[in-house]
Write an enzyme that holds these catalytic residues in place. Structure first.
Site, mmCIF file in Angstrom:
data_model
loop_
_atom_site.group_PDB
_atom_site.id
_atom_site.type_symbol
_atom_site.label_atom_id
_atom_site.label_comp_id
_atom_site.label_asym_id
_atom_site.label_seq_id
_atom_site.Cartn_x
_atom_site.Cartn_y
_atom_site.Cartn_z
ATOM 1 N N ASP A 120 0.847 -1.193 0.000
ATOM 2 C CA ASP A 120 0.000 0.000 0.000
ATOM 3 C C ASP A 120 0.875 1.233 0.000
ATOM 4 O O ASP A 120 1.829 1.334 0.788
ATOM 5 C CB ASP A 120 -0.918 0.014 1.220
ATOM 6 C CG ASP A 120 -1.979 1.111 1.110
ATOM 7 O OD1 ASP A 120 -2.520 1.290 0.004
ATOM 8 O OD2 ASP A 120 -2.272 1.764 2.112
ATOM 9 N N TYR A 122 1.207 5.730 -0.549
ATOM 10 C CA TYR A 122 0.773 6.986 0.090
ATOM 11 C C TYR A 122 1.034 8.093 -0.924
ATOM 12 O O TYR A 122 1.753 9.048 -0.667
ATOM 13 C CB TYR A 122 1.619 7.154 1.354
ATOM 14 C CG TYR A 122 1.176 8.154 2.384
ATOM 15 C CD1 TYR A 122 -0.138 8.257 2.803
ATOM 16 C CD2 TYR A 122 2.131 8.970 3.004
ATOM 17 C CE1 TYR A 122 -0.499 9.155 3.785
ATOM 18 C CE2 TYR A 122 1.783 9.871 3.988
ATOM 19 C CZ TYR A 122 0.453 9.963 4.382
ATOM 20 O OH TYR A 122 0.099 10.856 5.373
ATOM 21 N N HIS A 127 -3.727 14.262 0.127
ATOM 22 C CA HIS A 127 -4.044 13.428 1.280
ATOM 23 C C HIS A 127 -2.922 13.485 2.313
ATOM 24 O O HIS A 127 -3.178 13.701 3.504
ATOM 25 C CB HIS A 127 -4.269 11.978 0.845
ATOM 26 C CG HIS A 127 -4.377 11.025 1.997
ATOM 27 N ND1 HIS A 127 -5.432 11.046 2.882
ATOM 28 C CD2 HIS A 127 -3.540 10.043 2.434
ATOM 29 C CE1 HIS A 127 -5.256 10.105 3.800
ATOM 30 N NE2 HIS A 127 -4.114 9.490 3.556
ATOM 31 N N ARG A 136 0.183 16.916 12.748
ATOM 32 C CA ARG A 136 1.402 17.680 13.064
ATOM 33 C C ARG A 136 1.177 19.149 12.705
ATOM 34 O O ARG A 136 1.856 19.700 11.828
ATOM 35 C CB ARG A 136 2.608 17.127 12.295
ATOM 36 C CG ARG A 136 2.914 15.665 12.566
ATOM 37 C CD ARG A 136 4.188 15.211 11.838
ATOM 38 N NE ARG A 136 4.106 15.430 10.393
ATOM 39 C CZ ARG A 136 3.555 14.582 9.529
ATOM 40 N NH1 ARG A 136 3.036 13.453 9.965
ATOM 41 N NH2 ARG A 136 3.523 14.852 8.232
ATOM 42 N N GLU A 192 -10.559 4.324 2.951
ATOM 43 C CA GLU A 192 -9.499 4.929 2.150
ATOM 44 C C GLU A 192 -9.847 4.651 0.699
ATOM 45 O O GLU A 192 -9.746 3.509 0.242
ATOM 46 C CB GLU A 192 -8.123 4.369 2.521
ATOM 47 C CG GLU A 192 -7.682 4.769 3.917
ATOM 48 C CD GLU A 192 -6.225 4.444 4.211
ATOM 49 O OE1 GLU A 192 -5.519 3.966 3.299
ATOM 50 O OE2 GLU A 192 -5.801 4.674 5.353
ATOM 51 N N GLU A 194 -9.146 4.391 -2.911
ATOM 52 C CA GLU A 194 -7.896 4.214 -3.646
ATOM 53 C C GLU A 194 -8.149 3.578 -5.002
ATOM 54 O O GLU A 194 -9.229 3.059 -5.286
ATOM 55 C CB GLU A 194 -6.932 3.313 -2.860
ATOM 56 C CG GLU A 194 -6.647 3.767 -1.441
ATOM 57 C CD GLU A 194 -5.532 2.966 -0.776
ATOM 58 O OE1 GLU A 194 -4.758 2.311 -1.504
ATOM 59 O OE2 GLU A 194 -5.438 3.000 0.464
ATOM 60 N N GLN A 233 -4.725 2.194 14.767
ATOM 61 C CA GLN A 233 -3.517 2.518 14.010
ATOM 62 C C GLN A 233 -2.680 3.583 14.715
ATOM 63 O O GLN A 233 -1.446 3.487 14.771
ATOM 64 C CB GLN A 233 -3.907 3.004 12.611
ATOM 65 C CG GLN A 233 -2.728 3.351 11.706
ATOM 66 C CD GLN A 233 -3.186 3.825 10.329
ATOM 67 O OE1 GLN A 233 -4.375 3.848 10.036
ATOM 68 N NE2 GLN A 233 -2.243 4.196 9.497
ATOM 69 N N LYS A 246 -4.933 -1.905 10.066
ATOM 70 C CA LYS A 246 -5.073 -1.963 8.613
ATOM 71 C C LYS A 246 -5.327 -3.370 8.080
ATOM 72 O O LYS A 246 -5.841 -3.525 6.964
ATOM 73 C CB LYS A 246 -3.788 -1.430 7.948
ATOM 74 C CG LYS A 246 -3.486 0.027 8.234
ATOM 75 C CD LYS A 246 -4.483 0.959 7.594
ATOM 76 C CE LYS A 246 -4.423 0.855 6.082
ATOM 77 N NZ LYS A 246 -5.403 1.778 5.441
ATOM 78 N N THR A 339 -4.735 6.532 -0.171
ATOM 79 C CA THR A 339 -5.932 7.368 -0.247
ATOM 80 C C THR A 339 -5.756 8.482 -1.278
ATOM 81 O O THR A 339 -4.742 9.174 -1.289
ATOM 82 C CB THR A 339 -6.231 7.998 1.116
ATOM 83 O OG1 THR A 339 -6.316 6.964 2.092
ATOM 84 C CG2 THR A 339 -7.530 8.776 1.082
#
Length: 406
Positions: A120, A122, A127, A136, A192, A194, A233, A246, A339
Site C-alpha cells: 500500500d 501513500y 491526502h 502535526r 481509504e 484508492e 492505528q 489496517k 488514499t
C-alpha cells in the site's frame, strides 16, 4: 449484419473497456469472463466458437480466473485482448458472442485473481498534506522524504477481500487520555478511497524500470477501499507502521479494467518539486498519471469525488520503487495507490480528512451528521475514466457494509 458491440455495448462497458472477472452462472463453475454492456462473456466458450487464439491464450482463457493469464505474461494477455476487441467489433459474430454470454444480473462474481504480495502506497500529495496538518499542525505537512520517493508499506495479502463481502468492526488497543490503552472495537473506523493495480508476469531479480513496469507488468486496475481503524492505528504504528489497524480488511472491485483500456485517460502528473533518483525520474517520458474520478457514497448518498489525476506518484514509479532493491515481482502482486484526495473539501478520500480528524462532523445529503463509520453503514466506491473517441471507461463498484464487532 451487426457487431456484438453494436448490439450489446452500454456506456462505460463498450469494446474500449472489456474488463475481466471471475464469474459463475447459477449452479455453474467459476470461469473467466469479460463484460460487454450488461452481459458477461464466457471467454473459453467464445474461444471454442470463434477461431484466432493461439494455444497459450486459449489455455489462459480456459482458467476460472485471471491467475493463468497473469502468469502467462504480457504477450499473451495482449493477444487475448486484441482478439476479444476484434471479435466484438466484427460484423456477423454477434450471435456467437451472445450465445457465449450471460446477463450480469444473473451471475455471481468472485475474487478475480489470487493476491500474491500486497503493498500500500501513500501517493496523493493532498491526502498526505491533510494528514500532516491534522496530526502535526506545528510542523511542515509533508515529511522530508515524501517528494523523493513513493512512501509505502508491505501489507497483509490474505485480507484483501471481494466487493460485497461485509465484515465486523475490528478490535484492538485504543489510545486513552490517561495514557493507558483500552481494548475494544474501533471508535474511528474509516475508509481509504484508492485505485488498486494488478501486476502480471515475473521479475525474479527485481529492478523493474519505469518502461518495463508499464509495458510488461501492469495488467489492470480495480477500485480499492483500504479500510482503516484510525484509533488502533494511531496507538500501534510507531515505530514500525500500521498493523491491526489496517490488516482486517481491504476491499477490491471485481471487474479488472485492463491497463490498455486506460490509454486515453493518461495525463501528466503534477510538476515534480525535486529532481528524482534515476530509477524514478519520469521527466521527458510518456506520462502515466491517470484521469480517473472516484466517487464515494455512504448508504447511497454521494459525499466526495477524489481525482486520481492529482496523485504525485504514478503506477510505474510505484512498481519501480517496490522492486529497485532486488525484490522480485510475481503474477498476482497487487498494490494500492493510497488514499486519493484532491485540493477541494469535496474531493477528500477519507473520513479522517472530511471530518478533519473527527473535530468537524460532516453531513450526508439526508442531514445525517457523522465523523467516522457507524455499524450498519454501507460504503460504495465507483470510478470512471475517459475512453477513446469520447467514450467512458466504467470501473464498476467496490462495496461493503460494516457489521457489529464480534
Amino acid at each position: 449484419m451487426s457487431t456484438a458491440a453494436d448490439r450489446l455495448a452500454t456506456e462505460g462497458y463498450g469494446p474500449e473497456n472489456l474488463p475481466y472477472a471471475s464469474f459463475s452462472p447459477t449452479g455453474g463453475e467459476h470461469r473467466l469472463g469479460v463484460r460487454l454492456g450488461d452481459r458477461a462473456i464466457d471467454v473459453a466458450a467464445l474461444a471454442a466458437a470463434v477461431e484466432g487464439l493461439d494455444d497459450a491464450a486459449r489455455s489462459a482463457a480456459s482458467a476460472p480466473d485471471l491467475d493463468a493469464l497473469l502468469a502467462a505474461g504480457h504477450g499473451t494477455w495482449t493477444a487475448l485482448r486484441s482478439w476479444l476487441v476484434e471479435v466484438v467489433t466484427t460484423d456477423g459474430l454477434d450471435e456467437a458472442v451472445a450465445a457465449s454470454s450471460y446477463p450480469v444480473e444473473g451471475i455471481s462474481l468472485h475474487m478475480p485473481f489470487t493476491v500474491a504480495d500486497y503493498v500500500d502506497y501513500y501517493a496523493s500529495e493532498h491526502h498526505a498534506s491533510n494528514v500532516g496538518k491534522i496530526f502535526r499542525p506545528d510542523q511542515a505537512p509533508l515529511l522530508p522524504n515524501w517528494k523523493h520517493l513513493p512512501v509505502g508499506y508491505h501489507g497483509r495479502a490474505g485480507t484483501v477481500i471481494p466487493s460485497g463481502q461485509d465484515f465486523p468492526r475490528p478490535k484492538g488497543l485504543r489510545p486513552e487520555p490517561s495514557g493507558i490503552p483500552s481494548f475494544g472495537p474501533s471508535r474511528r473506523l474509516d475508509i481509504e478511497a484508492e485505485l488498486g493495480f494488478v501486476l502480471g508476469g515475473a521479475a525474479a531479480a527485481g529492478e523493474v524500470s519505469l518502461e518495463r513496469a508499464a509495458a510488461e507488468h501492469l495488467f489492470g486496475v480495480v477500485l480499492f477501499n483500504d479500510w482503516s481503524a484510525r484509533d488502533i492505528q494511531a496507538y500501534e504504528y510507531v515505530p514500525l507502521g500500521p498493523y491491526l489497524g489496517k490488516s482486517f480488511a481491504s476491499s477490491i472491485s471485481l471487474w479488472v479494467v485492463p491497463w490498455e483500456a486506460l490509454e486515453a485517460a493518461r495525463v501528466a502528473p503534477p510538476a515534480r518539486e525535486h529532481a528524482l533518483a534515476r530509477y524514478l525520474d519520469d521527466e521527458g517520458r510518456d506520462p502515466w498519471g491517470l484521469d480517473v474520478t472516484l466517487g464515494v457514497s455512504v448508504d447511497g448518498h454521494t459525499i466526495t469525488h477524489p481525482p486520481v489525476s492529482t496523485m504525485y506518484w504514478t503506477a510505474p514509479q510505484m512498481v519501480a520503487h517496490m522492486s529497485v532493491n532486488g525484490a522480485g515481482l510475481r503474477p498476482g502482486d497487487f498494490f494500492g495507490s493510497g488514499t486519493v484526495s484532491g485540493p477541494e473539501a469535496d474531493q477528500r478520500g477519507s473520513f479522517l480528512e472530511l471530518s478533519w480528524g473527527g473535530q468537524e462532523a460532516f453531513a450526508l445529503p439526508d442531514g445525517t451528521e457523522m465523523t467516522f463509520l457507524q455499524d450498519g453503514q454501507t460504503v460504495t466506491l465507483t470510478g470512471t475514466a475517459p475512453g477513446p473517441g469520447g467514450s467512458v471507461i466504467d470501473l464498476g463498484e467496490c462495496t461493503a457494509t460494516i457489521l457489529p464487532a464480534t
